[in-house]
Design an enzyme around this catalytic site. Structure first.
Site, short mmCIF file in Angstrom:
data_model
loop_
_atom_site.label_atom_id
_atom_site.label_comp_id
_atom_site.label_asym_id
_atom_site.label_seq_id
_atom_site.Cartn_x
_atom_site.Cartn_y
_atom_site.Cartn_z
N HIS A 18 6.07 28.51 121.41
CA HIS A 18 5.16 29.45 120.73
C HIS A 18 5.80 30.83 120.61
O HIS A 18 5.87 31.40 119.51
CB HIS A 18 3.85 29.53 121.52
CG HIS A 18 2.84 30.46 120.92
ND1 HIS A 18 1.79 30.02 120.14
CD2 HIS A 18 2.71 31.82 120.98
CE1 HIS A 18 1.07 31.05 119.76
NE2 HIS A 18 1.60 32.16 120.26
N GLU A 19 6.28 31.34 121.73
CA GLU A 19 6.87 32.67 121.72
C GLU A 19 8.20 32.70 120.97
O GLU A 19 8.56 33.70 120.35
CB GLU A 19 7.05 33.19 123.14
CG GLU A 19 5.76 33.31 123.95
CD GLU A 19 4.72 34.18 123.28
OE1 GLU A 19 5.10 35.06 122.47
OE2 GLU A 19 3.52 33.98 123.54
N HIS A 22 7.52 33.42 117.37
CA HIS A 22 7.37 34.86 117.12
C HIS A 22 8.73 35.55 117.11
O HIS A 22 9.04 36.35 116.22
CB HIS A 22 6.52 35.50 118.23
CG HIS A 22 5.08 35.10 118.20
ND1 HIS A 22 4.32 35.12 117.06
CD2 HIS A 22 4.24 34.71 119.20
CE1 HIS A 22 3.08 34.75 117.33
NE2 HIS A 22 3.00 34.48 118.63
#
Length: 418
Positions: A18-19, A22
């Site tokens: 997820h990170e 980003h």
């Protein structure tokens, strides 16, 4: 121990991917990413690669990517300050020494008159002879305070300088990567275990289960249950789930012979907290590359619809804390999935990844969806929302989320341990 290891691996993977989404798209947009963190709280491990510090933090409840410009810069230099300047080969300032200048004898000490670290990248200052000088600052110059280096963030490297599309993509990329991860896990599952098919046929039979005790065998074709003809696996499992601790009769075809076998499904807690029956059989499978890829997408979509059904119940007032699991509940369910084997654990991990992606996209302050709402409002208004007002909204939203987390965790403790 197996449960703890499974939780660490699964949550580590889900948060990391997820990170990373980003981080990757923020860097592609040219945003300076100061930190990539797994967890919150005090650092327990860190290393720096390029411009970014990669950290593992004490509390394993998520992660973050700290992008330049999202928070006020922690080091401020005002006129009248004495700082040390270190120059590179291009005669630009590469280091600005805020304090402890005696530890940097190579630094040229000046008194600041004017400094701009965002747009002009200059410092105007008086030298030892009282002459006002102007120095150019390197776009990657470091601020040194207490012997800790912080790279400056010119405006073109800050989050707010990018287009609406670039910022939206950098925010959306986190949940998007959770969906991609789920699809990848499910494709791998289908390639390793075989692609589940919707036939009322017995797959693998669990030892010491109700199915094995009743004499059901892998490959048995279930023709009917209690006289009700069956065409699909879903029809068969629905009947089984409706009869916990109640005897039902399986009419199965085995090697051309028709058999009637009484089976009493065991009881377990269903998705919404209700009692449901299960007999300990796996779905039949087949190996097919194209089918496995299709399965990865279709099963991810199925998980999405299941989650939206639960969210719909909450919106329509059918809310119950039994529909929500916090860290304790997820830990418990992960342990149960791990005990059932790697393939059940893979499906559970995929479902969690989809859940994480969807929850993050909800229009809740402090979540990715909430941030996307503010970017969307900026696109409609033609100008950004006041950062202080947006920050306050996210702060309140985060506080409410933490409160909800405490309530859900207490409910989990009551459910599983009291």
């Amino acid at each position: 121990m197996n449960t703890l290891l499974s939780v660490i691996i699964i949550f580590g993977l889900l948060v990391f991917i997820h990170e990373w989404g980003h981080l990757y798209f923020a860097k592609r947009a040219g945003i300076l990413c100061r930190e990539f963190a797994i967890g919150f709280g005090p650092k327990i491990y860190s290393f720096k690669k390029g411009e970014t510090v990669y950290t593992i933090r004490l509390l394993p409840i998520g992660g973050f990517v700290r992008m330049a410009g999202e928070d006020p810069e922690i080091i401020e230099i005002k006129p009248g300050y004495e700082i040390g300047l270190v120059f590179n080969r291009s005669n630009r300032v590469s280091e600005l020494i805020i304090n402890n200048k005696s530890k940097h004898p190579e630094a040229h000490v000046v008194q600041v008159e004017k400094i701009d670290l965002e747009h002009e990248l200059i410092v105007e200052a008086y030298n030892d002879e009282g002459v006002r000088m102007q120095y150019e600052i390197d776009p990657k110059a470091q601020l040194i305070k207490d012997e800790q280096a912080t790279q400056i963030a010119p405006w073109n490297r800050q989050f707010g300088s990018k287009t609406v599309g670039q910022r939206a993509l950098a925010i959306f990329a986190g949940p998007m990567m959770n969906f991609v991860l789920a699809i990848g896990i499910l494709i791998a599952f289908a390639l390793m275990q075989g692609m589940p098919i919707d036939e009322p046929r017995i797959g693998e039979v669990t030892e010491n289960s109700a199915a094995s005790e009743a004499g059901l065998q892998e490959g048995d074709q279930v023709v009917a249950i209690d006289g009700q003809p069956l065409d699909t696996w879903v029809e068969m499992t629905e009947i089984i789930q409706q009869h916990p601790n109640e005897a039902i009769t399986f009419d199965v075809e085995r090697n051309g012979e028709l058999l009637s076998l009484p089976v009493t499904p065991q009881e377990r807690v269903g998705q919404f907290g209700e009692a449901e029956g299960f007999v300990g059989i796996a779905r039949p499978t087949e190996f097919n590359l194209l089918g496995s890829i299709t399965f990865g997408f279709t099963q991810t979509y199925t998980f999405m619809t299941m989650i939206f059904e639960v969210l719909g119940m909450i919106v329509t007032g059918q809310f119950s804390l039994d529909y929500v699991a916090g860290p304790v509940g997820i830990y418990n369910y992960t342990g149960e999935a791990a005990a059932m084997g790697i393939f059940v654990l893979m499906q559970w991990a995929a479902a969690l990844s989809v859940n994480l992606g969807i929850i993050n996209l909800l229009p809740i302050p402090a979540m990715d969806g909430g941030r996307l709402i503010f970017i969307g409002l900026e696109a409609l208004r033609g100008k950004p929302i006041d950062p202080q007002k947006e920050g306050l909204v996210h702060f309140v939203g985060f506080a409410l989320l933490m409160l909800l987390m405490i309530v859900v965790t207490w409910n989990d403790i009551n459910k599983f341990f009291m």
